[in-house]
Scaffold this motif. Structure first.
Motif, PDB file in Angstrom:
ATOM      1  N   LEU A 279       0.822  -1.214   0.000  1.00 25.43           N
ATOM      2  CA  LEU A 279       0.000   0.000   0.000  1.00 25.43           C
ATOM      3  C   LEU A 279       0.855   1.262   0.000  1.00 25.43           C
ATOM      4  O   LEU A 279       0.439   2.303  -0.510  1.00 25.43           O
ATOM      5  CB  LEU A 279      -0.934   0.009   1.218  1.00 25.43           C
ATOM      6  CG  LEU A 279      -2.146  -0.920   1.162  1.00 25.43           C
ATOM      7  CD1 LEU A 279      -2.888  -0.911   2.496  1.00 25.43           C
ATOM      8  CD2 LEU A 279      -3.099  -0.551   0.033  1.00 25.43           C
ATOM      9  N   ALA A 280       2.054   1.187   0.582  1.00 29.09           N
ATOM     10  CA  ALA A 280       2.923   2.359   0.669  1.00 29.09           C
ATOM     11  C   ALA A 280       3.679   2.642  -0.630  1.00 29.09           C
ATOM     12  O   ALA A 280       4.267   3.710  -0.784  1.00 29.09           O
ATOM     13  CB  ALA A 280       3.932   2.172   1.809  1.00 29.09           C
ATOM     14  N   ALA A 281       3.671   1.686  -1.567  1.00 26.10           N
ATOM     15  CA  ALA A 281       4.355   1.893  -2.849  1.00 26.10           C
ATOM     16  C   ALA A 281       3.682   3.023  -3.628  1.00 26.10           C
ATOM     17  O   ALA A 281       2.475   3.259  -3.502  1.00 26.10           O
ATOM     18  CB  ALA A 281       4.335   0.600  -3.661  1.00 26.10           C
ATOM     19  N   GLU A 282       4.466   3.701  -4.437  1.00 22.03           N
ATOM     20  CA  GLU A 282       3.919   4.770  -5.263  1.00 22.03           C
ATOM     21  C   GLU A 282       2.953   4.194  -6.305  1.00 22.03           C
ATOM     22  O   GLU A 282       3.138   3.066  -6.780  1.00 22.03           O
ATOM     23  CB  GLU A 282       5.051   5.515  -5.979  1.00 22.03           C
ATOM     24  CG  GLU A 282       5.963   6.307  -5.048  1.00 22.03           C
ATOM     25  CD  GLU A 282       5.239   7.428  -4.328  1.00 22.03           C
ATOM     26  OE1 GLU A 282       4.327   8.035  -4.939  1.00 22.03           O
ATOM     27  OE2 GLU A 282       5.557   7.692  -3.159  1.00 22.03           O
ATOM     28  N   PRO A 283       1.904   4.939  -6.675  1.00 23.39           N
ATOM     29  CA  PRO A 283       0.963   4.452  -7.696  1.00 23.39           C
ATOM     30  C   PRO A 283       1.701   4.064  -8.975  1.00 23.39           C
ATOM     31  O   PRO A 283       2.599   4.780  -9.430  1.00 23.39           O
ATOM     32  CB  PRO A 283       0.046   5.652  -7.931  1.00 23.39           C
ATOM     33  CG  PRO A 283       0.106   6.434  -6.654  1.00 23.39           C
ATOM     34  CD  PRO A 283       1.503   6.251  -6.138  1.00 23.39           C
ATOM     35  N   GLY A 284       1.331   2.899  -9.521  1.00 27.08           N
ATOM     36  CA  GLY A 284       1.968   2.418 -10.737  1.00 27.08           C
ATOM     37  C   GLY A 284       3.250   1.633 -10.514  1.00 27.08           C
ATOM     38  O   GLY A 284       3.854   1.147 -11.465  1.00 27.08           O
TER      39      GLY A 284
ATOM     40  N   CYS B 142      -6.233   5.486   0.820  1.00 27.24           N
ATOM     41  CA  CYS B 142      -5.020   5.604  -0.010  1.00 27.24           C
ATOM     42  C   CYS B 142      -5.351   5.394  -1.489  1.00 27.24           C
ATOM     43  O   CYS B 142      -4.486   4.999  -2.279  1.00 27.24           O
ATOM     44  CB  CYS B 142      -3.920   4.654   0.460  1.00 27.24           C
ATOM     45  SG  CYS B 142      -4.318   2.914   0.350  1.00 27.24           S
ATOM     46  N   ASN B 143      -6.608   5.690  -1.841  1.00 28.41           N
ATOM     47  CA  ASN B 143      -7.049   5.738  -3.243  1.00 28.41           C
ATOM     48  C   ASN B 143      -6.795   4.432  -4.001  1.00 28.41           C
ATOM     49  O   ASN B 143      -6.347   4.439  -5.145  1.00 28.41           O
ATOM     50  CB  ASN B 143      -6.358   6.901  -3.973  1.00 28.41           C
ATOM     51  CG  ASN B 143      -6.653   8.234  -3.316  1.00 28.41           C
ATOM     52  OD1 ASN B 143      -7.811   8.547  -3.024  1.00 28.41           O
ATOM     53  ND2 ASN B 143      -5.615   9.016  -3.050  1.00 28.41           N
ATOM     54  N   GLN B 144      -7.115   3.312  -3.362  1.00 29.72           N
ATOM     55  CA  GLN B 144      -6.960   2.029  -4.040  1.00 29.72           C
ATOM     56  C   GLN B 144      -8.019   1.875  -5.133  1.00 29.72           C
ATOM     57  O   GLN B 144      -9.028   2.584  -5.148  1.00 29.72           O
ATOM     58  CB  GLN B 144      -7.038   0.876  -3.043  1.00 29.72           C
ATOM     59  CG  GLN B 144      -5.682   0.411  -2.529  1.00 29.72           C
ATOM     60  CD  GLN B 144      -4.823  -0.201  -3.608  1.00 29.72           C
ATOM     61  OE1 GLN B 144      -5.312  -0.695  -4.606  1.00 29.72           O
ATOM     62  NE2 GLN B 144      -3.505  -0.183  -3.388  1.00 29.72           N
ATOM     63  N   THR B 145      -7.772   0.919  -6.032  1.00 35.95           N
ATOM     64  CA  THR B 145      -8.599   0.784  -7.235  1.00 35.95           C
ATOM     65  C   THR B 145      -9.307  -0.575  -7.273  1.00 35.95           C
ATOM     66  O   THR B 145      -9.233  -1.358  -6.337  1.00 35.95           O
ATOM     67  CB  THR B 145      -7.725   0.978  -8.489  1.00 35.95           C
ATOM     68  OG1 THR B 145      -6.635   0.045  -8.440  1.00 35.95           O
ATOM     69  CG2 THR B 145      -7.178   2.398  -8.543  1.00 35.95           C
ATOM     70  N   PHE B 146      -9.978  -0.841  -8.404  1.00 34.56           N
ATOM     71  CA  PHE B 146     -10.871  -1.986  -8.529  1.00 34.56           C
ATOM     72  C   PHE B 146     -10.253  -3.331  -8.128  1.00 34.56           C
ATOM     73  O   PHE B 146     -10.899  -4.116  -7.423  1.00 34.56           O
ATOM     74  CB  PHE B 146     -11.427  -2.054  -9.959  1.00 34.56           C
ATOM     75  CG  PHE B 146     -12.326  -3.229 -10.207  1.00 34.56           C
ATOM     76  CD1 PHE B 146     -13.612  -3.278  -9.666  1.00 34.56           C
ATOM     77  CD2 PHE B 146     -11.877  -4.303 -10.958  1.00 34.56           C
ATOM     78  CE1 PHE B 146     -14.439  -4.371  -9.882  1.00 34.56           C
ATOM     79  CE2 PHE B 146     -12.697  -5.412 -11.167  1.00 34.56           C
ATOM     80  CZ  PHE B 146     -13.979  -5.434 -10.629  1.00 34.56           C
ATOM     81  N   PRO B 147      -9.024  -3.659  -8.557  1.00 32.88           N
ATOM     82  CA  PRO B 147      -8.470  -4.963  -8.178  1.00 32.88           C
ATOM     83  C   PRO B 147      -8.377  -5.162  -6.666  1.00 32.88           C
ATOM     84  O   PRO B 147      -8.564  -6.277  -6.167  1.00 32.88           O
ATOM     85  CB  PRO B 147      -7.078  -4.964  -8.823  1.00 32.88           C
ATOM     86  CG  PRO B 147      -7.202  -4.021  -9.974  1.00 32.88           C
ATOM     87  CD  PRO B 147      -8.123  -2.954  -9.503  1.00 32.88           C
TER      88      PRO B 147
ATOM     89  N   ILE C 211      -1.988  -9.668  -3.453  1.00 36.43           N
ATOM     90  CA  ILE C 211      -2.119  -9.619  -4.916  1.00 36.43           C
ATOM     91  C   ILE C 211      -3.049  -8.467  -5.316  1.00 36.43           C
ATOM     92  O   ILE C 211      -2.770  -7.717  -6.258  1.00 36.43           O
ATOM     93  CB  ILE C 211      -2.644 -10.964  -5.452  1.00 36.43           C
ATOM     94  CG1 ILE C 211      -1.576 -12.052  -5.273  1.00 36.43           C
ATOM     95  CG2 ILE C 211      -3.031 -10.846  -6.928  1.00 36.43           C
ATOM     96  CD1 ILE C 211      -2.079 -13.463  -5.549  1.00 36.43           C
ATOM     97  N   GLY C 212      -4.166  -8.314  -4.578  1.00 36.55           N
ATOM     98  CA  GLY C 212      -5.087  -7.228  -4.865  1.00 36.55           C
ATOM     99  C   GLY C 212      -4.450  -5.855  -4.693  1.00 36.55           C
ATOM    100  O   GLY C 212      -4.696  -4.933  -5.489  1.00 36.55           O
ATOM    101  N   ILE C 213      -3.608  -5.719  -3.671  1.00 36.44           N
ATOM    102  CA  ILE C 213      -2.924  -4.441  -3.442  1.00 36.44           C
ATOM    103  C   ILE C 213      -1.953  -4.128  -4.583  1.00 36.44           C
ATOM    104  O   ILE C 213      -1.910  -3.008  -5.112  1.00 36.44           O
ATOM    105  CB  ILE C 213      -2.174  -4.493  -2.073  1.00 36.44           C
ATOM    106  CG1 ILE C 213      -3.172  -4.456  -0.919  1.00 36.44           C
ATOM    107  CG2 ILE C 213      -1.177  -3.312  -1.974  1.00 36.44           C
ATOM    108  CD1 ILE C 213      -2.560  -4.768   0.424  1.00 36.44           C
ATOM    109  N   VAL C 214      -1.156  -5.137  -4.982  1.00 34.46           N
ATOM    110  CA  VAL C 214      -0.176  -4.930  -6.055  1.00 34.46           C
ATOM    111  C   VAL C 214      -0.869  -4.564  -7.364  1.00 34.46           C
ATOM    112  O   VAL C 214      -0.500  -3.593  -8.025  1.00 34.46           O
ATOM    113  CB  VAL C 214       0.694  -6.203  -6.228  1.00 34.46           C
ATOM    114  CG1 VAL C 214       1.583  -6.066  -7.473  1.00 34.46           C
ATOM    115  CG2 VAL C 214       1.551  -6.444  -4.992  1.00 34.46           C
ATOM    116  N   LEU C 215      -1.902  -5.339  -7.738  1.00 34.72           N
ATOM    117  CA  LEU C 215      -2.613  -5.052  -8.989  1.00 34.72           C
ATOM    118  C   LEU C 215      -3.350  -3.717  -8.918  1.00 34.72           C
ATOM    119  O   LEU C 215      -3.401  -2.969  -9.887  1.00 34.72           O
ATOM    120  CB  LEU C 215      -3.598  -6.186  -9.297  1.00 34.72           C
ATOM    121  CG  LEU C 215      -2.974  -7.554  -9.610  1.00 34.72           C
ATOM    122  CD1 LEU C 215      -4.063  -8.592  -9.853  1.00 34.72           C
ATOM    123  CD2 LEU C 215      -2.051  -7.465 -10.820  1.00 34.72           C
TER     124      LEU C 215
END
Length: 270
Positions: free
Chosen positions: A17-22, A215-220, A263-267
């Motif tokens: 979760l702390a990784a930069e987007p993308g 932290c603005n997570q997305t669909f995956p 896996i969901g966090i990474v994707l």
């Protein structure tokens, strides 16, 4: 072992979760925390066996543990524990100052957790507070400090998750626990266990949603949370609390829960 995974996976969530987007999670930090999880889970087991050596002799599943069986002395176990903690300290010193202090703060929980089963019917809650410290530490290792709007819901989700899997685990030993006089949530909840586990699971899922939104997570990510909800529902529905082998099977399956979320966090980040 399952316990090492269950300690390590909340760390991976936080690092992810702390990784930069993308971006992918930092592999060096994941590796460091993996080594740390092996060492600290081992140290926790050593401390637990030192506290419980007299209890372990009276329980069939634990009677063969080295201290309980008399294969090693208490002094030898202290020496071994010193080695484990020294190596764990080397790992901790690779992190930033904030994380070093935050990591060191967890040691009091590691040392006192094994005593809780003598005091309260909620030792699983204290285990949850201990085992999910990485949900705080992983973020600070990447960002230099905790973002509490993300880290606290993630930590709470981990604590609720621990209450689910360790209550299931405790049902294996409930007969022996009654005889030797130690406490657990399994003995507290009895036949109401499934209702309690359902409540903890719901709290976990809501906390994960809150952490994701902050932290603005997305669909995956939310797809993974939904998959976890389905896994937990099946786990609780099919659980037979009076069959130790089924309790062990359900307990061990929780590694899948942790991996799904990672896996969901990474994707989601990508």
């Amino acid at each position: 072992p399952s316990g090492t995974w269950l300690l390590y996976l909340p760390c991976t969530w936080s690092i992810g979760l702390a990784a930069e987007p993308g971006c992918l999670p930092d592999w060096r930090t994941l590796s460091l925390f993996g080594i740390g999880a092996v060492l600290m889970r081992g140290a926790g087991c050593t401390i637990n066996d030192m506290w419980d050596r007299d209890y372990d002799k009276k329980v069939a599943r634990t009677a063969s543990r080295p201290l309980a069986a008399g294969d090693i002395s208490t002094f030898q176990s202290f020496v071994f524990l010193g080695g484990q903690l020294s190596l764990a300290l080397c790992v901790l010193l690779c992190l930033n100052y904030y994380s070093i202090i935050l990591g060191a703060a967890s040691l009091s929980l590691v040392i006192t957790y094994p005593l809780m089963k003598r005091i309260t019917y909620w030792p699983q809650l204290v285990l949850g507070l201990t085992f999910n410290w990485g949900a705080l530490l992983g973020w600070s290792a990447i960002r230099g400090s905790c973002e509490w709007s993300v880290c606290l819901p993630l930590y709470l989700a981990g604590v609720m998750w621990t209450l689910v899997y360790d209550t299931i685990y405790a049902h294996q030993d409930k007969r022996d626990d009654i005889i030797i006089g130690v406490k657990s949530t399994a003995l507290q909840f009895k036949e109401d266990t499934k209702q309690w586990l359902s409540g903890f699971s719901l709290a976990m899922l809501l906390s994960l949603c809150m952490a994701g939104m902050n932290c603005n997570q997305t669909f995956p990510y939310y797809s993974a949370v939904a998959a976890i909800g389905a896994h937990l529902a099946h786990q609780i529905y099919t659980l037979d609390i009076d069959k130790p082998e089924d309790c062990w099977k359900k307990f061990a399956s929780n590694r899948t829960v942790g991996v799904l979320l990672f896996i969901g966090i990474v994707l989601g980040n990508l």
